[in-house]
Design a protein around this motif. Structure first.
Motif, PDB file in Angstrom:
ATOM      1  N   ALA A 159       0.812  -1.217   0.000  1.00 10.92           N
ATOM      2  CA  ALA A 159       0.000   0.000   0.000  1.00 10.92           C
ATOM      3  C   ALA A 159       0.849   1.272   0.000  1.00 10.92           C
ATOM      4  N   ARG A 160       2.146   1.145  -0.203  1.00 13.61           N
ATOM      5  CA  ARG A 160       3.025   2.327  -0.218  1.00 13.61           C
ATOM      6  C   ARG A 160       2.687   3.224  -1.407  1.00 13.61           C
ATOM      7  N   ALA A 161       3.196   4.452  -1.368  1.00 19.85           N
ATOM      8  CA  ALA A 161       3.049   5.365  -2.495  1.00 19.85           C
ATOM      9  C   ALA A 161       3.850   4.861  -3.691  1.00 19.85           C
ATOM     10  N   GLU A 162       3.325   5.092  -4.890  1.00 20.67           N
ATOM     11  CA  GLU A 162       4.086   4.801  -6.102  1.00 20.67           C
ATOM     12  C   GLU A 162       5.238   5.790  -6.228  1.00 20.67           C
ATOM     13  N   THR A 163       6.314   5.360  -6.846  1.00 15.03           N
ATOM     14  CA  THR A 163       7.389   6.284  -7.191  1.00 15.03           C
ATOM     15  C   THR A 163       6.960   7.125  -8.401  1.00 15.03           C
ATOM     16  N   ALA A 164       7.720   8.183  -8.666  1.00 10.22           N
ATOM     17  CA  ALA A 164       7.411   9.025  -9.817  1.00 10.22           C
ATOM     18  C   ALA A 164       7.435   8.211 -11.112  1.00 10.22           C
ATOM     19  N   GLY A 165       8.429   7.327 -11.237  1.00  6.78           N
ATOM     20  CA  GLY A 165       8.519   6.507 -12.448  1.00  6.78           C
ATOM     21  C   GLY A 165       7.348   5.563 -12.593  1.00  6.78           C
ATOM     22  N   GLU A 166       6.940   4.932 -11.492  1.00  8.96           N
ATOM     23  CA  GLU A 166       5.811   4.000 -11.535  1.00  8.96           C
ATOM     24  C   GLU A 166       4.514   4.710 -11.908  1.00  8.96           C
ATOM     25  N   ALA A 167       4.377   5.968 -11.490  1.00  4.44           N
ATOM     26  CA  ALA A 167       3.134   6.705 -11.711  1.00  4.44           C
ATOM     27  C   ALA A 167       3.088   7.422 -13.053  1.00  4.44           C
ATOM     28  N   GLY A 168       4.166   7.368 -13.824  1.00  3.81           N
ATOM     29  CA  GLY A 168       4.173   8.017 -15.131  1.00  3.81           C
ATOM     30  C   GLY A 168       4.476   9.501 -15.095  1.00  3.81           C
ATOM     31  N   VAL A 169       5.182   9.960 -14.038  1.00  2.00           N
ATOM     32  CA  VAL A 169       5.602  11.364 -13.987  1.00  2.00           C
ATOM     33  C   VAL A 169       6.675  11.592 -15.048  1.00  2.00           C
ATOM     34  N   THR A 170       6.467  12.584 -15.912  1.00  2.00           N
ATOM     35  CA  THR A 170       7.434  12.859 -16.981  1.00  2.00           C
ATOM     36  C   THR A 170       8.247  14.122 -16.745  1.00  2.00           C
ATOM     37  N   SER A 171       7.765  15.013 -15.866  1.00  2.00           N
ATOM     38  CA  SER A 171       8.553  16.199 -15.544  1.00  2.00           C
ATOM     39  C   SER A 171       8.076  16.773 -14.216  1.00  2.00           C
ATOM     40  N   VAL A 172       8.997  17.436 -13.517  1.00  2.00           N
ATOM     41  CA  VAL A 172       8.675  18.130 -12.277  1.00  2.00           C
ATOM     42  C   VAL A 172       9.609  19.322 -12.146  1.00  2.00           C
ATOM     43  N   ALA A 173       9.058  20.456 -11.750  1.00  2.00           N
ATOM     44  CA  ALA A 173       9.865  21.662 -11.568  1.00  2.00           C
ATOM     45  C   ALA A 173       9.211  22.538 -10.517  1.00  2.00           C
ATOM     46  N   CYS A 174      10.038  23.278  -9.770  1.00  2.00           N
ATOM     47  CA  CYS A 174       9.536  24.158  -8.720  1.00  2.00           C
ATOM     48  C   CYS A 174      10.039  25.579  -8.934  1.00  2.00           C
TER      49      CYS A 174
END
Length: 264
Positions: A159-174
């Motif tokens: 039940a852990r959180a998915e990683t960014a790769g597992e969830a299909g995250v393609t970019s992140v910026a702040c």
């Protein structure tokens, strides 16, 4: 100050008829030894119907749990594996946590894998329903090899959180902007839209930094979320972007994004 006042108000609510023993039971599940010589155990909390406790980043009115493992023997390190939490809304305040039962897996690395391990923890936490109570549990268990498979621990790990790769995250910026008493951080994350309301929890490497409830919306294919960060001295500060964690919560699932670089 707002967070502290809200928490104190909750703790000050009349609770004469309710004690910790009425609403909370706890145990250490001894779990099993892993192939690498470490152990997977768990802290299990059983709460009375309707009661909840809090995630590591509990929101403005929540009470974050703390753990003291110093009474353990032959333990080099402990790593907590958090199951995906839930979002609660009450009295205009948003909190993040778990209701009625929590199995919290803990991964133990022994100093010497050939010797017995004695795991001891003092956990301070808050438990809430219409009122909130501060609680403390003091748990000890001997961990023996090889142990036995534990379906509850395995279910909590799944039940852990998915990683960014597992969830299909393609970019992140702040984008980081100074404000009078700290910083405003606006994160843009490109990931598939789950079709359900999303809540974003910001965390920093420095747990003394207060983090506001995030304002989140979808803009095209991006999730845009903004939160304010206020350090103890109430002034702008140098932010370690690699230490930012974004947890995106949606209907019982979660995605954990580590690090938030500047936009290219």
């Amino acid at each position: 100050m707002i967070k502290t006042a809200a928490t104190l108000a909750l703790l000050a609510a009349p609770a004469l008829a309710t004690t910790q023993d009425d609403v909370l039971a706890a145990q250490l599940r001894p779990g099993y030894q892993m192939e690498n010589g470490g152990y997977m155990a768990a802290v299990e909390l059983q709460l009375a119907p309707g009661w909840k406790t809090y995630w590591r980043s509990p929101g403005d009115a929540g009470i974050p749990p703390s753990f003291d493992w110093s009474g353990s023997q032959n333990v080099k390190s402990v790593r907590i594996h958090w199951p995906a939490p839930e979002v609660f809304e009450a009295n205009g305040m948003q909190t993040i946590g778990y209701h009625e039962r929590l199995v919290l897996p803990v991964e133990i690395t022994p100093e010497d894998p050939s010797r017995p391990v004695r795991l001891s923890v003092v956990m301070a936490l808050g438990v809430c329903d219409e009122i909130c109570l501060p609680a403390t549990v003091d748990l000890t268990s001997d961990l023996t090899a090889p142990g036995a498979p534990d379906p509850s621990i395995k279910a909590a790990l799944q039940a852990r959180a998915e990683t960014a790769g597992e969830a299909g995250v393609t970019s992140v910026a702040c984008q980081v902007d100074p404000i009078t008493d700290g910083l405003r951080v606006t994160a843009r994350v490109r990931l598939p839209d789950p079709g359900r309301p999303e809540v974003v929890a910001f965390e920093t490497a420095d747990r003394q930094v207060w983090v506001s409830e995030a304002i989140t919306q979808r803009q095209g294919g991006e999730l845009v979320s903004m939160a304010e960060l206020v350090p103890p001295n109430g002034a702008p500060f140098a932010l370690d972007r690699s230490g930012i964690t974004l947890t995106i919560l949606a209907a019982g699932g979660a995605v954990e994004v580590k690090g938030c670089p500047a936009a290219p």
